[in-house]
Design a protein around this motif. Structure first.
Motif, PDB file in Angstrom:
ATOM      1  N   LYS A 185      32.231  49.121  63.625  1.00  0.00           N
ATOM      2  CA  LYS A 185      33.103  47.959  63.410  1.00  0.00           C
ATOM      3  C   LYS A 185      34.377  48.131  64.233  1.00  0.00           C
ATOM      4  O   LYS A 185      35.109  49.116  64.072  1.00  0.00           O
ATOM      5  CB  LYS A 185      33.475  47.841  61.942  1.00  0.00           C
ATOM      6  N   GLU A 226      32.020  41.141  56.034  1.00  0.00           N
ATOM      7  CA  GLU A 226      32.711  41.613  57.224  1.00  0.00           C
ATOM      8  C   GLU A 226      31.666  41.609  58.327  1.00  0.00           C
ATOM      9  O   GLU A 226      30.535  42.033  58.115  1.00  0.00           O
ATOM     10  CB  GLU A 226      33.221  43.034  56.959  1.00  0.00           C
ATOM     11  N   GLU A 227      32.058  41.110  59.471  1.00  0.00           N
ATOM     12  CA  GLU A 227      31.107  41.002  60.564  1.00  0.00           C
ATOM     13  C   GLU A 227      30.754  42.388  61.099  1.00  0.00           C
ATOM     14  O   GLU A 227      31.615  43.264  61.173  1.00  0.00           O
ATOM     15  CB  GLU A 227      31.752  40.160  61.678  1.00  0.00           C
ATOM     16  N   MET A 266      30.518  45.260  55.057  1.00  0.00           N
ATOM     17  CA  MET A 266      29.572  44.895  56.108  1.00  0.00           C
ATOM     18  C   MET A 266      28.174  44.762  55.514  1.00  0.00           C
ATOM     19  O   MET A 266      27.401  43.888  55.900  1.00  0.00           O
ATOM     20  CB  MET A 266      29.600  45.932  57.230  1.00  0.00           C
ATOM     21  N   ASP A 283      33.163  30.147  58.124  1.00  0.00           N
ATOM     22  CA  ASP A 283      33.094  30.033  59.571  1.00  0.00           C
ATOM     23  C   ASP A 283      32.820  28.620  60.069  1.00  0.00           C
ATOM     24  O   ASP A 283      32.863  28.372  61.251  1.00  0.00           O
ATOM     25  CB  ASP A 283      31.997  30.967  60.116  1.00  0.00           C
ATOM     26  N   THR A 314      30.042  44.565  64.201  1.00  0.00           N
ATOM     27  CA  THR A 314      30.300  44.350  65.629  1.00  0.00           C
ATOM     28  C   THR A 314      29.355  45.139  66.519  1.00  0.00           C
ATOM     29  O   THR A 314      29.240  44.845  67.703  1.00  0.00           O
ATOM     30  CB  THR A 314      31.759  44.670  65.997  1.00  0.00           C
ATOM     31  N   ASN A 321      22.011  41.400  59.819  1.00  0.00           N
ATOM     32  CA  ASN A 321      23.291  41.213  60.521  1.00  0.00           C
ATOM     33  C   ASN A 321      23.844  39.789  60.411  1.00  0.00           C
ATOM     34  O   ASN A 321      25.020  39.591  60.193  1.00  0.00           O
ATOM     35  CB  ASN A 321      23.130  41.553  61.997  1.00  0.00           C
ATOM     36  N   ASP A 322      22.962  38.815  60.590  1.00  0.00           N
ATOM     37  CA  ASP A 322      23.434  37.432  60.626  1.00  0.00           C
ATOM     38  C   ASP A 322      23.032  36.639  59.394  1.00  0.00           C
ATOM     39  O   ASP A 322      23.020  35.413  59.414  1.00  0.00           O
ATOM     40  CB  ASP A 322      22.918  36.741  61.892  1.00  0.00           C
ATOM     41  N   GLY A 343      28.020  41.509  53.825  1.00  0.00           N
ATOM     42  CA  GLY A 343      28.063  40.334  54.695  1.00  0.00           C
ATOM     43  C   GLY A 343      29.417  39.674  54.677  1.00  0.00           C
ATOM     44  O   GLY A 343      29.575  38.551  55.134  1.00  0.00           O
TER      45      GLY A 343
END
Lengths: 293, 283, 345
Positions: free
Chosen positions: C11, C54-55, C49, A7, C57, C69-70, C52
């Motif tokens: 997602k 795949e984001e 997910m 990213d 949402t 999550n981040d 990590g």
């Protein structure tokens, strides 16, 4: 893009920068200049230029000389493409077939790939040397006094011969790799279905090679148009005179020697359109090719 | 006794003929470097091997031709290597970097950059040769190695090639590397570059030969004789031969041979890489 | 050992495709959870997910009580085994296994010790200096496991790790992975489309379909009490037979035989596992057998019951032949589903 790409923002920009700067300065800028100056008439003494619209193009199309050169380029391209493809195909089919010495033949037939076009032209000049060139002597046997640089057709033949010689290896490499990528099982199935090797070739091998052939067709036309510059220049010994020349050579002669910048730029633009058409055609073929396999 | 098949004889016959077609011109050139120039003027090439090669070789390599006295075969050989290697390395480094950015990063303008770069595949240098010359002149790069090499790099063949290759690298590799804690720089250096070794070698061979064999561009950009490459020098050889009373065929043929031998050796020795690179670059 | 909590995790791709509908559930510490479903059901997305890759949402994902999550994949304290193993082809087995540790700044001695330990655990000691291309499929699989183990992660993620192996090796590796997980006691999420793998390996199975979770339960629960018609037909080979049933004043009738009671109104289907049909001379169901499949330990009878194709599994001693046969259903074995929603009643 990979689905799990990184990213970061600054790194890819940094990575792309050198490439983008180089193409901006040495691709887009010159291309735009060429487009632009094709609409201008340059003062021969360098005192500015005047906008003349499509005049440069009109002059070209009405020029007998330009039409003659264009016609020669077309003939030249067709002959070079045809003979270098045909010879390479025959050699590739045989090289794919023989069991002994296949590797040696492959090497002997492909090394010329690395020979620079002007060297090919230089060799042609020597072989057609006016007083003792072996090929001049050969044509002498038939009562023809071969004169490279004087006789239009003699010069053209020398160019074509050198260009074909130089191009056969590339085609050979592609045809051979195309032949070798035909699955063994397909060949075996064909051998069971058909006992004649000749009709097997035309019914099975040749169609399977067709995508390679189409691709090479474009490559060869592009080669005849542009990469033969070195051959043309050496065979005419830098003296265009009444000698045959290709469109690219004419761009160089008019622009670099004759200082006709506008006319030369218009010629460049015509060539651009030609190449663009060829490349787009090629990309469409490649798309088709993917479906084929 | 083993039966010899007629078809096999024909196959070999055709291949031998083809090989001769390819080989004979160069053999002729070689023979002419071994006999005195005076003999060439009388009889041209023949089947005898003379003893003049050393003499011709020394003349070609170490004696200057031309006017300034600076373009010996040796200096042209050096320039050819600088052009060939400089071009290949520059193209590969810049191409790999750009391809990496395009394939492995989420970039909003990636598609735009892609098209900007790949449009360059559509038009060869030859169609914009004069304006390119003017740009180089304006930048004061005439008769410099940068002026010789960098404009030739302004086409995306290597970028395209590496993009294709990177796309064929399994997705999971970058994912595994990310879980293993490798960032973008580490992934590139630890994994992607080592993985691309064969591709780099193949590209290097093709680009080296391409750069070495450049003719039109060096002819325009280099006017100083000490900047001549061997292939560029061919033009001068032809012109000198034309005007001379006793043309030095021996010496010029040695120069032509030297212009041919390095790229030919590279292609022959690294044949499998070269063929792979060539035939895969169009896919 | 870590607990994994999914709090309304969903997602949606930028193009609007909803790969995973918001869903909440938890995975207990040390549990072996298997995500199973047909391809495109969202199971891999869910796993990625967690990794990590795949984001996320919507919603919140926590591993061991920490919202991740981040958090970068490398910092989530997880390890992943990929379907194609994703070994670095230019590195030796030793470097492949140690690469993640090296990137964390682990000392050389410690890396060597951990790699050796993992290699002995996985019988890879003799292969440490080979490249992946010199290994068999099973060995590569083990290297991928080794790479996961040395990290001492809080959570193992498996993305169809056995699907590139042949059937025999798959059975063997299934047991090895399960045993290893037991021994290490690490919480694991395992994605597969193979219901046999799910049944045999899982502590709990999570059945997914079209971006939805259909059922979460132990293998036995999922098998014997499927929550939906989808689960009934996806789990088990051959699948559960689904047949139209009639409601008659609270009584459920299947081809005339009463098989249960319900207060439900509307169309109903009955599901019966092939082994829950019994050949019974007193039986009221008349099946017409068309094909018999001999499987050694038992036989499968394929044919029709009324207009519906059914498969019945019978014992080996049962000398059933082609033609009509009388059957009954094991008491309490039939499941009832609402025809419209597919939900179990």
């Amino acid at each position: 893009m990979k689905r799990a790409g990184f990213d970061t923002l600054s790194l890819p920009v940094l990575l792309l920068l050198p490439q983008l700067v180089i193409i901006a300065v040495f691709f887009y800028w010159p291309t735009i200049v060429a487009l632009q100056s094709s609409f201008y008439l340059q003062d021969p003494f360098g005192f500015g230029s005047t906008f003349v619209g499509l005049q440069n193009y009109a002059d070209l199309f009405s020029s007998r000389e330009y039409r003659k050169i264009a016609w020669f380029t077309v003939t030249f391209s067709i002959l070079v493409t045809f003979f270098s493809l045909a010879i390479a195909l025959v050699l590739a089919v045989k090289a794919d077939k023989v069991l002994r010495g296949a590797k040696t033949y492959r090497t002997l037939l492909m090394w010329v790939y690395a020979v620079a076009p002007p060297v090919a032209g230089f060799i042609a000049v020597i072989m057609f040397n006016q007083s003792w060139g072996p090929l001049t002597e050969f044509f002498g046997l038939f009562g023809h006094t071969y004169m490279v640089g004087v006789n239009f057709n003699d010069t053209a033949f020398a160019m074509i011969l050198a260009s074909v010689w130089k191009q056969v290896p590339v085609n050979f490499i592609f045809f051979l790799s195309g032949l070798q990528s035909i699955p063994r099982s397909v060949r075996e199935a064909a051998m069971i279905d058909n006992r004649s090797a000749t009709s097997r070739f035309w019914d099975v091998t040749f169609p399977l090679l067709a995508p390679t052939g189409f691709f090479l067709l474009i490559i060869n036309i592009t080669y005849s148009l542009f990469d033969t510059f070195g051959i043309v220049d050496t065979v005419v010994k830098g003296e265009p005179g009444n000698n045959p020349m290709t469109l690219v050579y004419k761009v160089y002669v008019d622009g670099f020697r004759g200082n006709d910048l506008g006319g030369s730029s218009a010629q460049s633009v015509i060539l651009m359109v030609l190449v663009l058409a060829l490349t787009i055609f090629q990309f469409r073929l490649i798309e088709r090719r993917i479906h084929y396999t | 006794m083993r039966k010899v098949k007629l078809s096999a004889v024909i196959d070999h016959g055709v291949l031998i003929l083809g090989s001769l077609f390819m080989m004979l011109p160069l053999l002729m050139l070689l023979q002419m470097t071994t006999i005195p120039d005076t003999e060439i003027i009388r009889t041209g090439p023949s089947l005898t091997v003379g003893d003049q090669f050393d003499d011709n070789f020394n003349k070609a390599m170490f004696e200057a031709s031309g006017f300034s006295g600076e373009n010996t075969g040796l200096s042209m050989l050096k320039n050819s290597f600088i052009l060939g290697i400089g071009f290949a390395v520059g193209k590969i480094v810049i191409g790999m970097m750009a391809a990496y950015a395009i394939v492995y990063f989420r970039l909003r303008f990636a598609t735009f950059a892609f098209w900007l770069i790949f449009t360059t595949l559509l038009l060869p240098l030859e169609v914009r040769i004069l304006p390119s010359y003017e740009v180089v002149q304006w930048l004061g790069m005439l008769n410099t190695y940068q002026g010789l090499i960098i404009p030739l790099i302004a086409s995306a063949t290597a970028t395209f090639f590496f993009r294709q290759f990177f796309r064929s690298v399994p997705e999971e590799l970058v994912e595994a590397a990310r879980i293993d804690g490798a960032g973008p720089v580490k992934f590139f250096i630890d994994i992607l570059v080592p993985l691309s070794r064969t591709m780099i070698a193949a590209m290097f061979i093709i680009m080296f030969v391409y750069g070495w064999n450049q003719y039109l561009w060096p002819t325009m950009i280099t006017t100083d004789e000490d900047m001549y490459t061997l292939v560029r020098g061919i033009k001068q050889i032809v012109q000198v031969l034309e005007g001379a009373v006793v043309p030095e065929f021996g010496r010029s043929n040695v120069l032509a041979l030297i212009a041919v031998i390095p790229p030919v050796l590279v292609v022959v020795f690294f044949q499998s890489w070269f063929v792979k690179g060539l035939t895969e670059s169009d896919k | 050992m870590a607990q994994v909590t999914f709090d309304t995790i969903g997602k949606t791709y930028p193009n609007g495709f909803e790969a995973l509908k918001p869903t909440s559930f938890g995975i207990e510490p040390g549990e072996f959870a298997v995500l199973v479903g047909p391809s495109g059901c969202g199971k891999s997305t869910l796993l990625r997910m967690v990794a990590g890759l795949e984001e996320i949402t919507s919603g919140e994902l926590s591993i061991a009580g920490r919202v991740v999550n981040d958090v970068d994949p490398a910092d989530r304290d997880i390890a992943m085994v990929f379907q194609n193993y994703a070994l670095y082809p230019h590195m030796t087995v030793r470097r492949n296994i140690g690469y993640g540790l090296k990137n964390r700044g682990t000392s050389k001695q410690e890396i060597a010790a951990k790699v050796d330990e993992a290699a002995s655990l996985l019988n890879l000691r003799d292969y440490l200096d080979r490249k992946p291309s010199q290994l068999s499929g099973g060995q590569r699989q083990r290297v991928a496991m080794g790479r996961a183990i040395v990290r001492d992660p809080a959570l193992f993620l498996f993305d169809e790790p056995l699907s590139n192996l042949d059937a025999k090796l798959r059975n063997q590796m299934r047991i090895e992975i399960k045993a290893l997980q037991r021994r290490l006691g690490v919480t694991s999420i395992y994605v597969t489309h193979d219901q046999v793998e799910a049944m045999t390996m899982a502590d709990r199975i999570i059945v997914m379909n079209e971006g939805r979770i259909e059922q979460i339960g132990t293998p036995s629960e999922v098998y014997h009490s499927p929550a939906t018609e989808f689960v009934a037909s996806f789990m088990g080979a051959p699948p559960m037979n689904l047949m139209p049933a009639e409601l008659d004043g609270g009584q459920v009738r299947l081809f005339g035989a009463t098989i249960g009671e319900t207060t439900h109104t509307g169309d109903v289907r009955a599901g019966v596992r092939p082994e829950d049909f019994l050949p019974d001379p007193e039986g009221t169901l008349m099946m017409n057998v068309e094909i018999i499949e001999e499987l050694g330990a038992h036989r499968l009878l394929h044919g029709t019951l009324g207009d519906t194709s059914v498969t019945v599994q019978v014992n080996n001693e049962n000398g059933a032949g082609v033609g009509p046969i009388k059957l009954s259903i094991k008491p309490g074995a039939a499941c009832l589903f609402d025809r419209k929603s597919g939900q179990r009643l």
